[in-house]
Design a protein around this motif. Sequence first.
Motif, PDB file in Angstrom:
ATOM      1  N   VAL A   6       0.856  -1.188   0.000  1.00 36.10           N
ATOM      2  CA  VAL A   6       0.000   0.000   0.000  1.00 36.10           C
ATOM      3  C   VAL A   6       0.892   1.237   0.000  1.00 36.10           C
ATOM      4  CG1 VAL A   6      -1.821   1.278   1.183  1.00 36.10           C
ATOM      5  CG2 VAL A   6      -1.785  -1.228   1.290  1.00 36.10           C
ATOM      6  N   LEU A   7       0.775   2.041  -1.052  1.00 34.53           N
ATOM      7  CA  LEU A   7       1.556   3.271  -1.164  1.00 34.53           C
ATOM      8  C   LEU A   7       0.656   4.473  -0.881  1.00 34.53           C
ATOM      9  CD1 LEU A   7       3.619   2.580  -4.417  1.00 34.53           C
ATOM     10  CD2 LEU A   7       4.183   2.010  -2.043  1.00 34.53           C
ATOM     11  N   GLY A   8       1.136   5.359  -0.022  1.00 33.94           N
ATOM     12  CA  GLY A   8       0.385   6.567   0.318  1.00 33.94           C
ATOM     13  C   GLY A   8       1.208   7.417   1.265  1.00 33.94           C
ATOM     14  N   ASP A  17      -4.854  11.169   5.863  1.00 39.82           N
ATOM     15  CA  ASP A  17      -4.057  10.069   5.337  1.00 39.82           C
ATOM     16  C   ASP A  17      -4.174   8.839   6.234  1.00 39.82           C
ATOM     17  OD1 ASP A  17      -3.200  11.791   3.328  1.00 39.82           O
ATOM     18  OD2 ASP A  17      -1.397  12.379   4.428  1.00 39.82           O
ATOM     19  N   ASN A  18      -4.187   9.059   7.535  1.00 47.65           N
ATOM     20  CA  ASN A  18      -4.352   7.941   8.467  1.00 47.65           C
ATOM     21  C   ASN A  18      -5.697   7.253   8.263  1.00 47.65           C
ATOM     22  OD1 ASN A  18      -1.927   8.891   9.489  1.00 47.65           O
ATOM     23  ND2 ASN A  18      -2.859   9.869  11.270  1.00 47.65           N
ATOM     24  N   ILE A  87      -2.054   2.026  -5.033  1.00 41.76           N
ATOM     25  CA  ILE A  87      -1.716   3.443  -4.915  1.00 41.76           C
ATOM     26  C   ILE A  87      -2.936   4.163  -4.375  1.00 41.76           C
ATOM     27  CG2 ILE A  87      -1.095   5.551  -6.158  1.00 41.76           C
ATOM     28  CD1 ILE A  87       0.452   3.833  -8.125  1.00 41.76           C
ATOM     29  N   THR A  88      -2.782   4.819  -3.234  1.00 40.27           N
ATOM     30  CA  THR A  88      -3.909   5.473  -2.573  1.00 40.27           C
ATOM     31  C   THR A  88      -3.738   6.983  -2.571  1.00 40.27           C
ATOM     32  OG1 THR A  88      -2.903   5.466  -0.359  1.00 40.27           O
ATOM     33  CG2 THR A  88      -4.067   3.470  -1.043  1.00 40.27           C
ATOM     34  N   ASP A  89      -4.755   7.669  -2.062  1.00 39.65           N
ATOM     35  CA  ASP A  89      -4.689   9.108  -1.800  1.00 39.65           C
ATOM     36  C   ASP A  89      -4.426   9.887  -3.095  1.00 39.65           C
ATOM     37  OD1 ASP A  89      -4.805  11.396  -0.237  1.00 39.65           O
ATOM     38  OD2 ASP A  89      -2.766  11.235   0.497  1.00 39.65           O
ATOM     39  N   ASN A  90      -3.640  10.968  -3.001  1.00 40.55           N
ATOM     40  CA  ASN A  90      -3.357  11.840  -4.140  1.00 40.55           C
ATOM     41  C   ASN A  90      -1.841  12.042  -4.205  1.00 40.55           C
ATOM     42  OD1 ASN A  90      -4.563  15.174  -5.158  1.00 40.55           O
ATOM     43  ND2 ASN A  90      -3.467  13.605  -6.283  1.00 40.55           N
ATOM     44  N   ILE A  91      -1.104  10.933  -4.382  1.00 38.80           N
ATOM     45  CA  ILE A  91       0.357  11.009  -4.292  1.00 38.80           C
ATOM     46  C   ILE A  91       1.037  11.142  -5.649  1.00 38.80           C
ATOM     47  CG2 ILE A  91       0.412   9.756  -2.108  1.00 38.80           C
ATOM     48  CD1 ILE A  91       1.350   7.280  -3.643  1.00 38.80           C
ATOM     49  N   LEU A  92       0.286  11.058  -6.746  1.00 42.02           N
ATOM     50  CA  LEU A  92       0.901  11.163  -8.067  1.00 42.02           C
ATOM     51  C   LEU A  92       0.606  12.529  -8.678  1.00 42.02           C
ATOM     52  CD1 LEU A  92       0.444   7.634  -9.658  1.00 42.02           C
ATOM     53  CD2 LEU A  92       2.190   8.482  -8.083  1.00 42.02           C
ATOM     54  N   PHE A  93       1.589  13.418  -8.600  1.00 47.11           N
ATOM     55  CA  PHE A  93       1.521  14.754  -9.185  1.00 47.11           C
ATOM     56  C   PHE A  93       2.933  15.100  -9.633  1.00 47.11           C
ATOM     57  CE2 PHE A  93       1.835  14.985  -4.544  1.00 47.11           C
ATOM     58  CZ  PHE A  93       3.032  15.654  -4.379  1.00 47.11           C
TER      59      PHE A  93
END
Length: 391
Positions: A6-8, A17-18, A87-93
Amino acid sequence: MRTITVLGNNSGRNAGDNAILGNLLDDFALFRQDIHFRIPSLDPAFIKKHFGRHSVEPMGLMPWNLALKNFGLPLYLAMTRTEMVLITDNILFDRKLHNPFVNYLKSISLFSDGCFKRGIPIVFYNASIGPIDHPAGREALQKVMNASRLVIARDCNTRNLIEKLNISHPEIVINADCALNTPVPSEERMAAIIRQKDLFKGANGTIGMNVNAYIDNWSKPGALTRKDFVRIIGCTVDNLIEKLDVDVLFTVTQVMDLKITDECVQQMKNKDKVRIVTNSEFTYQEIAGLLQRLDIHAGLRTHTLIFCAAVNTPMVNINAYPKSAGFMRTIGQGDWTINFEDLSVENLSQIMLKAWEQRGQTRENMLPLVNVEKNKARNSVRLVSDILDGI
């Protein structure tokens, strides 16, 4: 046991995030008990302490782990010694694309080739993407997509961005943010917190506020300084206290926001009516439990809005992020938004007073739509399970 990475943003510093990680793990546990989760983190002890009831293996991202945060051996092993990568959250920018202390996209794109060659599927799990503003960012995102089996997005903006960039991609499914399924603690635990922090004493109720530190990121140069912002928030809160005779609770969900929160309170005349709670003191579930007791809430951080939706508290979006506006539209609350460029004491006071007057109807209107989104968020487990069982 099956293994999933799990990446985040899993460092423990941000309640939103938690909540993403915690609810992902809880949702999987409802359906299957045979998954071991590998979780890269700057704070492995935090992962063990708060999520150790699940089968979790934190992987440190510090220099002594041969890592420069998002770049190094731990992330490579996490992505290539597993059966699936989420891939979770909004980590790819692509902001600061070449800085591994800020950016995940570059490192994940480099190691995604290893996933592709080994047949390890990447799945976007209730995630967002963007902004992607540069050719190098687009190229990096395409590399990740090449190794991806499914994109489960939490908003339509992500699908629109992928299509606008003309990136080849797998199937895209629009579900919802994991944090919508955040449970609240027992009444006994909440009562203890309320006594500890001396909360909810006023007969007329409590209004919530949330601010964060990224003023310069949103304001056009010269349009709104940090000094202007804290004055607007402080004076608006004074207005609401004087007109409604309410208490005000500032909720801090990212530890870096405490300083600007304190600056806002220092602008006020009615400091005795204000309390502050932070995620350094309380878990994301406890913060959601406090937000549940508010009459209305106004927030900048997206996850304070999501927590409010989870507990059916009416909210106003002080709009700085596209993902916040997108979320509000999804649950039928798009009108309860004030854009950052329109922020003033008069405008913010006006929309807050209107939200106060209509809070009962808002709760009634919001509940069925949020329940749909909660089910969509949890349904992502089934989609992932189908892929995992087919490997």
